[in-house]
Design a protein around this motif. Structure first.
Motif, short mmCIF file in Angstrom:
data_model
loop_
_atom_site.label_atom_id
_atom_site.label_comp_id
_atom_site.label_asym_id
_atom_site.label_seq_id
_atom_site.Cartn_x
_atom_site.Cartn_y
_atom_site.Cartn_z
N UNK A 147 0.83 -1.24 -0.10
CA UNK A 147 -0.05 -0.04 -0.06
C UNK A 147 0.98 1.20 -0.05
N UNK A 148 0.37 2.23 -0.81
CA UNK A 148 1.58 3.44 -1.01
C UNK A 148 0.73 4.51 -0.87
N UNK A 149 0.89 5.78 -0.45
CA UNK A 149 0.15 6.96 -0.46
C UNK A 149 1.06 8.05 -1.06
N UNK A 150 0.54 8.94 -2.02
CA UNK A 150 1.63 9.87 -2.74
C UNK A 150 0.60 11.00 -2.84
N UNK A 151 1.32 12.08 -2.87
CA UNK A 151 0.42 13.22 -3.45
C UNK A 151 0.16 13.45 -4.85
N UNK A 152 -0.86 13.88 -5.32
CA UNK A 152 -1.20 13.95 -6.75
C UNK A 152 -0.36 15.41 -7.37
N UNK A 153 0.26 15.21 -8.45
CA UNK A 153 0.98 16.22 -9.05
C UNK A 153 0.05 16.97 -9.89
N UNK A 154 -0.60 15.97 -10.78
CA UNK A 154 -1.30 16.76 -11.60
C UNK A 154 -2.35 15.45 -12.23
N UNK A 155 -3.26 15.69 -12.99
CA UNK A 155 -4.05 14.80 -13.68
C UNK A 155 -3.91 14.85 -15.47
N UNK A 156 -3.95 13.65 -15.88
CA UNK A 156 -3.88 13.56 -17.36
C UNK A 156 -5.01 12.63 -17.99
N UNK A 157 -5.64 13.12 -19.34
CA UNK A 157 -6.86 12.53 -19.61
C UNK A 157 -6.44 11.56 -21.01
N UNK A 158 -6.68 10.43 -20.83
CA UNK A 158 -6.14 9.17 -21.78
C UNK A 158 -7.22 8.76 -22.61
#
Length: 232
Positions: free
Chosen positions: A150-161
């Motif tokens: 299990x890993x927790x990290x801050x979101x830098x940005x989002x990308x649409x694919x």
């Protein structure tokens, strides 16, 4: 009866005049014999006869000149030339083992020069807020029977694919440390939940740029993968 001698004289004179004109007349010219076996008239006769077609004359064409061209086919064989690679470049195959941090994960990775950003297949992805920032929590499995990490990290940005045949996805991007061979880079990784991945990790150009070259004919050039040794 006295007219009889006179009549006889007149008759005799007429007979004499007729014989003289007969012998004095020139004989008529004999007609020109006609060749009944000749079907085609001569050129002069054809021109003299109106409405007649000129005779057909056979035309013999000259034979074309034949040129013999000698064609020489030169066969060239390809030669394999070893191209030296700069010493500071890492040589990778189409598949490699990579170490991923955080999580101390050893994952089988596909090296793909066709994608810009590396991707990681995750499970149970959950977005949440921490200290006013967007974070993400997810699980990553090594692909064996060991328990998922299990890993927790801050979101830098989002990308649409967008992919053909699939719904458009909005993926979170986080920063993770990837190590292949002796090279370690902190790169952006987009997180994807999908069950059709053959490799849990896909290494893109953001890791390969300026640090590695890919030989697609080889696999696992850098061995089984391990974390770099940090000298103290």
């Amino acid at each position: 009866m006295r007219f009889l001698p006179l009549f006889s004289l007149l008759l005799m004179s007429q007979l004499l005049v007729g014989c003289e004109s007969l012998f004095s007349r020139a004989p008529a010219a004999a007609p020109e014999p006609v060749n009944v076996f000749e079907d085609t008239p001569s050129a002069a006769d054809a021109a003299a006869l109106p409405g007649q077609c000129p005779p057909v004359q056979a035309v013999v064409c000259a034979e074309p000149e034949v040129k013999v061209v000698e064609r020489v086919i030169e066969r060239k064989f390809e030669t394999i030339v070893e191209v030296p690679v700069a010493k500071d470049k890492l040589v990778l195959g189409s598949q490699e083992y990579a170490m991923v941090e955080p999580g101390d994960l050893r994952l089988k990775a596909q090296i793909d020069t066709g994608v810009a950003t590396s991707s990681l297949h995750v499970e149970q992805l959950t977005r949440f807020e921490r200290d006013g920032s967007d974070w993400v929590r997810f699980n990553v499995s090594n692909g064996d029977d060991t328990e998922a990490v299990k890993i927790e990290l801050p979101i830098e940005r989002h990308v649409r694919v967008a992919r053909p045949g699939f719904d458009r996805q909005r993926r979170p991007i986080v920063n993770m440390s990837l190590t292949i061979g002796d090279v370690t880079h902190m790169v952006e990784v987009n997180l994807v939940q999908r069950g059709d991945f053959d490799f849990p990790l896909q290494v893109g150009r953001n890791f390969l740029k300026d640090s590695a070259v890919v030989d697609v004919s080889r696999r696992f050039v850098q061995g089984n993968g391990q974390l770099p040794i940090v000298s103290k």
